[in-house]
Design an enzyme around this catalytic site. Sequence first.
Site, short mmCIF file in Angstrom:
data_model
loop_
_atom_site.label_atom_id
_atom_site.label_comp_id
_atom_site.label_asym_id
_atom_site.label_seq_id
_atom_site.Cartn_x
_atom_site.Cartn_y
_atom_site.Cartn_z
CE LYS A 128 -3.55 -2.65 0.47
NZ LYS A 128 -4.03 -3.18 -0.80
CD1 TRP A 166 3.61 5.11 -10.83
CD2 TRP A 166 3.62 6.35 -8.97
NE1 TRP A 166 3.78 6.42 -11.21
CE2 TRP A 166 3.79 7.20 -10.09
CE3 TRP A 166 3.58 6.90 -7.70
CZ2 TRP A 166 3.94 8.58 -9.95
CZ3 TRP A 166 3.72 8.28 -7.56
CH2 TRP A 166 3.90 9.10 -8.68
CG HIS A 191 5.50 -6.54 0.29
ND1 HIS A 191 5.65 -5.29 -0.25
CD2 HIS A 191 4.35 -7.05 -0.25
CE1 HIS A 191 4.64 -5.05 -1.09
NE2 HIS A 191 3.85 -6.09 -1.12
N1 PPS Z 1 0.37 4.44 -11.28
C1 PPS Z 1 0.11 4.86 -10.04
N2 PPS Z 1 0.36 6.13 -9.67
C2 PPS Z 1 0.10 6.57 -8.42
N3 PPS Z 1 -0.43 5.79 -7.44
C3 PPS Z 1 -0.69 4.50 -7.76
C4 PPS Z 1 -0.43 3.98 -9.05
N4 PPS Z 1 -0.79 2.68 -9.06
C5 PPS Z 1 -1.27 2.40 -7.84
N5 PPS Z 1 -1.22 3.49 -7.06
C6 PPS Z 1 -1.67 3.64 -5.67
O1 PPS Z 1 -0.74 3.01 -4.79
C7 PPS Z 1 -1.46 2.51 -3.64
C8 PPS Z 1 -1.29 1.02 -3.57
O2 PPS Z 1 0.00 0.77 -3.14
P1 PPS Z 1 0.73 -0.57 -3.55
O3 PPS Z 1 0.89 -0.61 -5.01
O4 PPS Z 1 1.95 -0.65 -2.70
O5 PPS Z 1 -0.34 -1.66 -3.11
S1 PPS Z 1 -0.14 -3.21 -3.12
O6 PPS Z 1 0.35 -3.56 -1.78
O7 PPS Z 1 0.79 -3.58 -4.17
O8 PPS Z 1 -1.48 -3.75 -3.33
C9 PPS Z 1 -2.91 2.84 -3.89
O9 PPS Z 1 -3.10 4.12 -3.27
P2 PPS Z 1 -4.52 4.57 -2.66
O10 PPS Z 1 -5.38 4.81 -3.84
O11 PPS Z 1 -4.22 5.82 -1.90
O12 PPS Z 1 -4.98 3.45 -1.80
C10 PPS Z 1 -2.97 2.92 -5.40
O13 PPS Z 1 -4.09 3.63 -5.85
#
Ligand code: PPS
Length: 338
Positions: free
Chosen positions: A88, A93, A154
């Site tokens: 999370k 990204w 992780h």
């Molecule tokens: N391309 C891109 N750009 C910006 N932000 C992004 C992107 N892809 C995923 N997200 C946001 O990253 C949050 C999820 O984190 P993780 O990718 O670490 O989650 S996971 O553990 O792999 O499921 C989660 O944030 P929140 O929306 O605040 O929950 C995702 O929406």
Amino acid sequence: MYSSSSMKPSSPSQANQDADDAKTYKELYQRCTDLVSSWPSRQGLSYLQLFRHEKGWYNGVTPLVGTMVADELFAARPSDIVVATLPKSGTTWIKALLYATVHRREHPADAAGDHPFNSLSPHECVKFLEYQLYRADEAPDLDALPDPRLFATHAPFDLLPRAVVAAAPPSGCKFVNEYKSRNGRELVAVDAAVGFFCDGVSPFGPYWEHVLGYWCAHRERPERVLFLRYEEMKRDPAGHVRRLAEFAGVPFTSPEEDGGAVDAIVRLCSFDNMVGLEATKGGRTQLTTTTVPNSAFFRRGEVGDWANHLSPEMAQRIDAITEAKFAGFGLAPSLIEL
Ligand SMILES: Nc1ncnc2c1ncn2[C@@H]1O[C@H](COP(=O)(O)OS(=O)(=O)O)[C@@H](OP(=O)(O)O)[C@H]1O
């Protein structure tokens, strides 16, 4: 210890060797699983079963069994790059940005329908090391991946396999750690379990120790551990693509490439573009024993969403612990304040 390259038969005797290796792999895997299963266990933040390791409570599959197997088997290279994050925190990204940057020559980011992200999620392009090794019957052929090999974890820094953290070649990887300043709040906002979180009973160990482990590693070896912040990446994604390219040893060389290619990577990996891709809308990613819909990796992609889920009192409690835990480690106050 054996390398995954030995999994490829080149002769009958090699095939016999491979059968022995597969058996060794299965036995090792089973031994680690049995060992972890014998430890005290409990439920924690989220539905996952946690096991008591000497350093704290952790999820069984990863980091525990996966990293124990990797500790025996994984032949790390100094050119390997490991994306090390808490869930999370923006893992999807950073994986997308790193993969698109490193592979920009064979997969130009502006190639529209031809880019791998159209059919694969970033989690399939940059796989979790401990998930790859979480297979009962075969060792994955990690040697087949081109340099620089990209992996993710992780796991907290001090649970990583020895070859991954080794101080000198031929082992020892580089790390890209991504940190979300308000992640403490957002993790709880997502999982709604403040008590567990504050007690450090979460699948990848206590949040603060996880952050500090990579922060201290970064301070000791900045050339090997890149410490990034989600909030800063949101402010300046192009600058971070350049930093990732430098760090990975594939800097943008010509002014033309620096302009066009950087912008194309930022656009390709942006939240708005990624949510619309077919791979996101219809695909699934294999994580250990289950698959999850790729759409689950994209929620809102905004800074500060915790405020929609957490009371001010809960947020203050988390912030107070964060300030106390981080005090004296040289983490700039703005890391907490953003
Ligand atoms: N391309 C891109 N750009 C910006 N932000 C992004 C992107 N892809 C995923 N997200 C946001 O990253 C949050 C999820 O984190 P993780 O990718 O670490 O989650 S996971 O553990 O792999 O499921 C989660 O944030 P929140 O929306 O605040 O929950 C995702 O929406």
